[in-house]
Design a protein around this motif. Structure first.
Motif, PDB file in Angstrom:
ATOM      1  N   VAL A 167       0.829  -1.210   0.000  1.00  0.00           N
ATOM      2  CA  VAL A 167       0.000   0.000   0.000  1.00  0.00           C
ATOM      3  C   VAL A 167       0.860   1.255   0.000  1.00  0.00           C
ATOM      4  CG1 VAL A 167      -1.673   1.331   1.341  1.00  0.00           C
ATOM      5  CG2 VAL A 167      -1.976  -1.135   1.065  1.00  0.00           C
ATOM      6  N   SER A 168       1.863   1.303   0.849  1.00  0.00           N
ATOM      7  CA  SER A 168       2.669   2.520   0.953  1.00  0.00           C
ATOM      8  C   SER A 168       3.520   2.746  -0.293  1.00  0.00           C
ATOM      9  CB  SER A 168       3.565   2.459   2.198  1.00  0.00           C
ATOM     10  OG  SER A 168       4.437   1.340   2.145  1.00  0.00           O
ATOM     11  N   MET A 169       4.094   1.684  -0.824  1.00  0.00           N
ATOM     12  CA  MET A 169       4.902   1.834  -2.040  1.00  0.00           C
ATOM     13  C   MET A 169       4.033   2.277  -3.207  1.00  0.00           C
ATOM     14  SD  MET A 169       8.259   0.929  -1.674  1.00  0.00           S
ATOM     15  CE  MET A 169       8.877   0.050  -3.100  1.00  0.00           C
ATOM     16  N   THR A 170       2.806   1.795  -3.260  1.00  0.00           N
ATOM     17  CA  THR A 170       1.892   2.196  -4.336  1.00  0.00           C
ATOM     18  C   THR A 170       1.397   3.620  -4.130  1.00  0.00           C
ATOM     19  OG1 THR A 170       1.176  -0.110  -4.588  1.00  0.00           O
ATOM     20  CG2 THR A 170      -0.243   1.594  -5.536  1.00  0.00           C
ATOM     21  N   ALA A 171       0.966   3.928  -2.892  1.00  0.00           N
ATOM     22  CA  ALA A 171       0.404   5.250  -2.617  1.00  0.00           C
ATOM     23  C   ALA A 171       1.428   6.361  -2.795  1.00  0.00           C
ATOM     24  CB  ALA A 171      -0.163   5.281  -1.196  1.00  0.00           C
ATOM     25  N   TRP A 172       2.671   6.081  -2.488  1.00  0.00           N
ATOM     26  CA  TRP A 172       3.701   7.096  -2.607  1.00  0.00           C
ATOM     27  C   TRP A 172       4.398   7.080  -3.969  1.00  0.00           C
ATOM     28  CZ3 TRP A 172       6.850   8.325   2.438  1.00  0.00           C
ATOM     29  CH2 TRP A 172       5.945   8.669   3.444  1.00  0.00           C
ATOM     30  N   GLY A 173       3.846   6.336  -4.900  1.00  0.00           N
ATOM     31  CA  GLY A 173       4.367   6.325  -6.263  1.00  0.00           C
ATOM     32  C   GLY A 173       5.739   5.711  -6.409  1.00  0.00           C
ATOM     33  N   ARG A 174       6.088   4.782  -5.509  1.00  0.00           N
ATOM     34  CA  ARG A 174       7.412   4.167  -5.566  1.00  0.00           C
ATOM     35  C   ARG A 174       7.448   2.953  -6.489  1.00  0.00           C
ATOM     36  NH1 ARG A 174      10.541   7.813  -4.744  1.00  0.00           N
ATOM     37  NH2 ARG A 174      12.216   6.353  -4.225  1.00  0.00           N
ATOM     38  N   VAL A 175       6.256   2.474  -6.889  1.00  0.00           N
ATOM     39  CA  VAL A 175       6.187   1.354  -7.828  1.00  0.00           C
ATOM     40  C   VAL A 175       5.182   1.695  -8.915  1.00  0.00           C
ATOM     41  CG1 VAL A 175       6.864  -0.439  -6.188  1.00  0.00           C
ATOM     42  CG2 VAL A 175       4.455   0.165  -6.410  1.00  0.00           C
ATOM     43  N   ASP A 176       5.410   1.109 -10.089  1.00  0.00           N
ATOM     44  CA  ASP A 176       4.519   1.284 -11.231  1.00  0.00           C
ATOM     45  C   ASP A 176       3.994  -0.092 -11.609  1.00  0.00           C
ATOM     46  OD1 ASP A 176       3.191   1.843 -13.534  1.00  0.00           O
ATOM     47  OD2 ASP A 176       4.925   2.637 -14.630  1.00  0.00           O
ATOM     48  N   TRP A 177       2.692  -0.307 -11.392  1.00  0.00           N
ATOM     49  CA  TRP A 177       2.131  -1.640 -11.612  1.00  0.00           C
ATOM     50  C   TRP A 177       1.946  -1.975 -13.081  1.00  0.00           C
ATOM     51  CZ3 TRP A 177       2.433  -5.219  -8.134  1.00  0.00           C
ATOM     52  CH2 TRP A 177       2.532  -4.855  -6.775  1.00  0.00           C
ATOM     53  N   THR A 178       2.310  -1.039 -13.979  1.00  0.00           N
ATOM     54  CA  THR A 178       2.326  -1.407 -15.400  1.00  0.00           C
ATOM     55  C   THR A 178       3.521  -2.304 -15.699  1.00  0.00           C
ATOM     56  OG1 THR A 178       3.573   0.592 -16.003  1.00  0.00           O
ATOM     57  CG2 THR A 178       1.149   0.713 -16.063  1.00  0.00           C
ATOM     58  N   THR A 179       4.492  -2.307 -14.778  1.00  0.00           N
ATOM     59  CA  THR A 179       5.627  -3.249 -14.857  1.00  0.00           C
ATOM     60  C   THR A 179       5.618  -4.072 -13.567  1.00  0.00           C
ATOM     61  OG1 THR A 179       7.075  -1.526 -13.955  1.00  0.00           O
ATOM     62  CG2 THR A 179       7.008  -1.782 -16.360  1.00  0.00           C
ATOM     63  N   PRO A 180       4.727  -5.056 -13.493  1.00  0.00           N
ATOM     64  CA  PRO A 180       4.518  -5.763 -12.226  1.00  0.00           C
ATOM     65  C   PRO A 180       5.751  -6.496 -11.709  1.00  0.00           C
ATOM     66  CG  PRO A 180       3.357  -6.853 -14.031  1.00  0.00           C
ATOM     67  CD  PRO A 180       3.834  -5.545 -14.550  1.00  0.00           C
ATOM     68  N   VAL A 181       6.588  -6.984 -12.610  1.00  0.00           N
ATOM     69  CA  VAL A 181       7.775  -7.708 -12.139  1.00  0.00           C
ATOM     70  C   VAL A 181       8.697  -6.775 -11.364  1.00  0.00           C
ATOM     71  CG1 VAL A 181       9.831  -8.982 -12.854  1.00  0.00           C
ATOM     72  CG2 VAL A 181       7.650  -9.402 -14.006  1.00  0.00           C
ATOM     73  N   VAL A 182       8.896  -5.584 -11.892  1.00  0.00           N
ATOM     74  CA  VAL A 182       9.737  -4.595 -11.202  1.00  0.00           C
ATOM     75  C   VAL A 182       9.074  -4.163  -9.893  1.00  0.00           C
ATOM     76  CG1 VAL A 182      10.793  -2.308 -11.357  1.00  0.00           C
ATOM     77  CG2 VAL A 182      10.722  -3.800 -13.373  1.00  0.00           C
ATOM     78  N   ALA A 183       7.754  -4.004  -9.920  1.00  0.00           N
ATOM     79  CA  ALA A 183       7.038  -3.593  -8.709  1.00  0.00           C
ATOM     80  C   ALA A 183       7.169  -4.647  -7.611  1.00  0.00           C
ATOM     81  CB  ALA A 183       5.567  -3.355  -9.040  1.00  0.00           C
ATOM     82  N   ILE A 184       6.992  -5.914  -7.962  1.00  0.00           N
ATOM     83  CA  ILE A 184       7.101  -6.994  -6.978  1.00  0.00           C
ATOM     84  C   ILE A 184       8.525  -7.066  -6.423  1.00  0.00           C
ATOM     85  CG2 ILE A 184       7.067  -9.507  -6.726  1.00  0.00           C
ATOM     86  CD1 ILE A 184       4.677  -9.490  -8.686  1.00  0.00           C
ATOM     87  N   ALA A 185       9.506  -6.855  -7.307  1.00  0.00           N
ATOM     88  CA  ALA A 185      10.900  -6.887  -6.856  1.00  0.00           C
ATOM     89  C   ALA A 185      11.191  -5.729  -5.913  1.00  0.00           C
ATOM     90  CB  ALA A 185      11.832  -6.842  -8.058  1.00  0.00           C
ATOM     91  N   ALA A 186      10.704  -4.533  -6.235  1.00  0.00           N
ATOM     92  CA  ALA A 186      10.946  -3.376  -5.376  1.00  0.00           C
ATOM     93  C   ALA A 186      10.267  -3.557  -4.017  1.00  0.00           C
ATOM     94  CB  ALA A 186      10.437  -2.104  -6.064  1.00  0.00           C
ATOM     95  N   ILE A 187       9.074  -4.138  -4.022  1.00  0.00           N
ATOM     96  CA  ILE A 187       8.372  -4.372  -2.761  1.00  0.00           C
ATOM     97  C   ILE A 187       9.136  -5.385  -1.911  1.00  0.00           C
ATOM     98  CG2 ILE A 187       6.303  -5.475  -1.801  1.00  0.00           C
ATOM     99  CD1 ILE A 187       4.733  -3.961  -4.004  1.00  0.00           C
TER     100      ILE A 187
END
Length: 200
Positions: A160-180
């Motif tokens: 939630v926090s990584m998404t709300a603060w714009g730290r991940v872009d779910w259009t690239t889910p692999v990168v988002a999952i890795a960053a999380i």
């Protein structure tokens, strides 16, 4: 007199070593659990269970040395606070995204990061001697509720926090999952410590 006392200890399944550390509340609780297993009469078992509840409720002086049993709303709030305290620096640090981008090209490293996080929380809760944490409830009869709560709360906060603060872009889910996975490491550790350090 001493011989008969030692025989009594041996009959209860343990021997006394006078050089051991002095017993603590955890030792008392272990003795009561052993006694509960040995008692057959239902009324006596209930009396032992009541004594176990009383022993678990006794709060010694200080933060450490308590028996941690239940996982309730207070524990959940402490886990969330611990996640925030340890995790907010990861949210504002640009290196989190950079490491996530690197890990995205190494799927095994992502899996290893998640596995390390789970192992670290298990170690803090159940292996280290920070507190005497007891497993009293299991989800599906397998996963301790405290472990599931700490991991679930910290992972939810990371997502939630990584998404709300714009730290991940779910259009690239692999990168988002890795960053999380990168942010979740300190958040989960913070949640575990926040949960058990007050000794609730």
């Amino acid at each position: 007199m001493s011989e008969s006392g030692d025989d009594g200890d041996e009959r209860r399944g343990r021997t006394v070593d006078r050089d051991d550390d002095p017993p603590d509340m955890g030792d008392l609780y272990d003795e009561l659990e052993s006694l509960a297993d040995a008692v057959d009469d239902p009324a006596e078992r209930e009396r032992v269970a009541a004594a176990m509840r009383t022993a678990a409720a006794v709060e010694p002086v200080g933060v450490f040395g308590r028996i941690v049993r239940e996982f309730d709303r207070g524990d959940a709030a402490e886990a969330l606070l611990g996640s925030a305290l340890f995790g907010i620096p990861m949210l504002v640090e640009g290196g989190t995204g950079e490491v996530g981008e690197f890990l995205a090209t190494h799927p095994l490293s992502v899996a290893a990061t998640y596995a390390f996080t789970v192992a670290a929380v298990v170690g803090i809760l159940y292996v280290s001697d920070i507190q005497d944490v007891r497993v009293t409830h299991r989800l599906f009869g397998i996963v301790p509720r405290r472990l599931a709560g700490v991991l679930g709360i910290s992972l939810a906060f990371a997502v939630v926090s990584m998404t709300a603060w714009g730290r991940v872009d779910w259009t690239t889910p692999v990168v988002a999952i890795a960053a999380i996975s990168v942010a979740w490491v300190p958040m989960a550790i913070g949640a575990a410590l926040g949960d058990i350090l007050p000794g609730t």
